[in-house]
Design a protein around this motif. Structure first.
Motif, short mmCIF file in Angstrom:
data_model
loop_
_atom_site.label_atom_id
_atom_site.label_comp_id
_atom_site.label_asym_id
_atom_site.label_seq_id
_atom_site.Cartn_x
_atom_site.Cartn_y
_atom_site.Cartn_z
N THR A 190 0.83 -1.21 0.00
CA THR A 190 0.00 0.00 0.00
C THR A 190 0.87 1.26 0.00
O THR A 190 0.64 2.18 -0.80
N VAL A 191 1.86 1.30 0.86
CA VAL A 191 2.75 2.47 0.94
C VAL A 191 3.51 2.64 -0.38
O VAL A 191 3.63 3.76 -0.90
N THR A 192 4.00 1.55 -0.94
CA THR A 192 4.74 1.63 -2.19
C THR A 192 3.85 2.11 -3.33
O THR A 192 4.26 2.95 -4.15
N LEU A 193 2.63 1.62 -3.39
CA LEU A 193 1.70 2.05 -4.43
C LEU A 193 1.38 3.53 -4.30
O LEU A 193 1.42 4.28 -5.29
N ALA B 163 14.02 2.70 -1.69
CA ALA B 163 13.86 1.40 -1.02
C ALA B 163 13.61 1.54 0.48
O ALA B 163 12.83 0.78 1.05
N LEU B 164 14.26 2.46 1.13
CA LEU B 164 14.25 2.50 2.59
C LEU B 164 12.96 3.07 3.18
O LEU B 164 12.39 2.48 4.10
N VAL C 236 10.34 1.58 6.16
CA VAL C 236 10.21 2.19 7.49
C VAL C 236 8.76 2.54 7.79
O VAL C 236 8.23 2.25 8.86
N ILE C 237 8.10 3.18 6.82
CA ILE C 237 6.70 3.57 7.01
C ILE C 237 5.81 2.34 7.16
O ILE C 237 4.94 2.30 8.04
N ALA C 238 6.02 1.33 6.32
CA ALA C 238 5.21 0.11 6.41
C ALA C 238 5.43 -0.60 7.74
O ALA C 238 4.49 -1.15 8.32
N SER D 18 2.26 -1.10 10.10
CA SER D 18 1.84 -2.46 10.44
C SER D 18 1.95 -2.71 11.94
O SER D 18 1.14 -3.45 12.50
N GLY D 19 2.92 -2.08 12.60
CA GLY D 19 3.03 -2.22 14.05
C GLY D 19 1.83 -1.64 14.78
O GLY D 19 1.28 -2.26 15.68
#
Length: 90
Positions: free
Chosen positions: A21-24, A36-37, A41-43, A47-48
């Motif tokens: 989702t974050v990448t999209l 890449a980083l 980090v955000i995901a 997710s946490g």
């Protein structure tokens, strides 16, 4: 331990879904250039936080199973210790 497998599998699934989702969203906002980083980090953070709320029932079941197993181990340890004390005549 079934509870461990279920909880871990759901955590991984939630992380992968967050990463996708974050990448999209990132690629849509930046015209396809995704580092890449930062999405990792955000995901990880998303997710946490989501797992804290969404996987509460699975986390409680896992913790209960661990607690029961620890109690059985402690009981067996005390039993062996008492048997050794009896055998030594203490």
């Amino acid at each position: 331990m079934k509870e461990f497998a279920v909880y871990t599998g759901l955590r991984i699934l939630l992380f992968v879904a967050s990463l996708l989702t974050v990448t999209l969203i990132w690629s849509l906002l930046t015209e396809g250039r995704v580092p890449a980083l930062w999405p990792l980090v955000i995901a990880f953070a998303v997710s946490g936080v989501l797992s804290y709320f969404l996987l509460n029932r699975q986390r409680i079941a896992f913790a209960k199973k661990v607690e029961e197993r620890a109690a059985r181990a402690a009981s067996k340890f005390e039993e062996r210790k008492a048997r050794e004390d009896r055998d030594r005549g203490d």
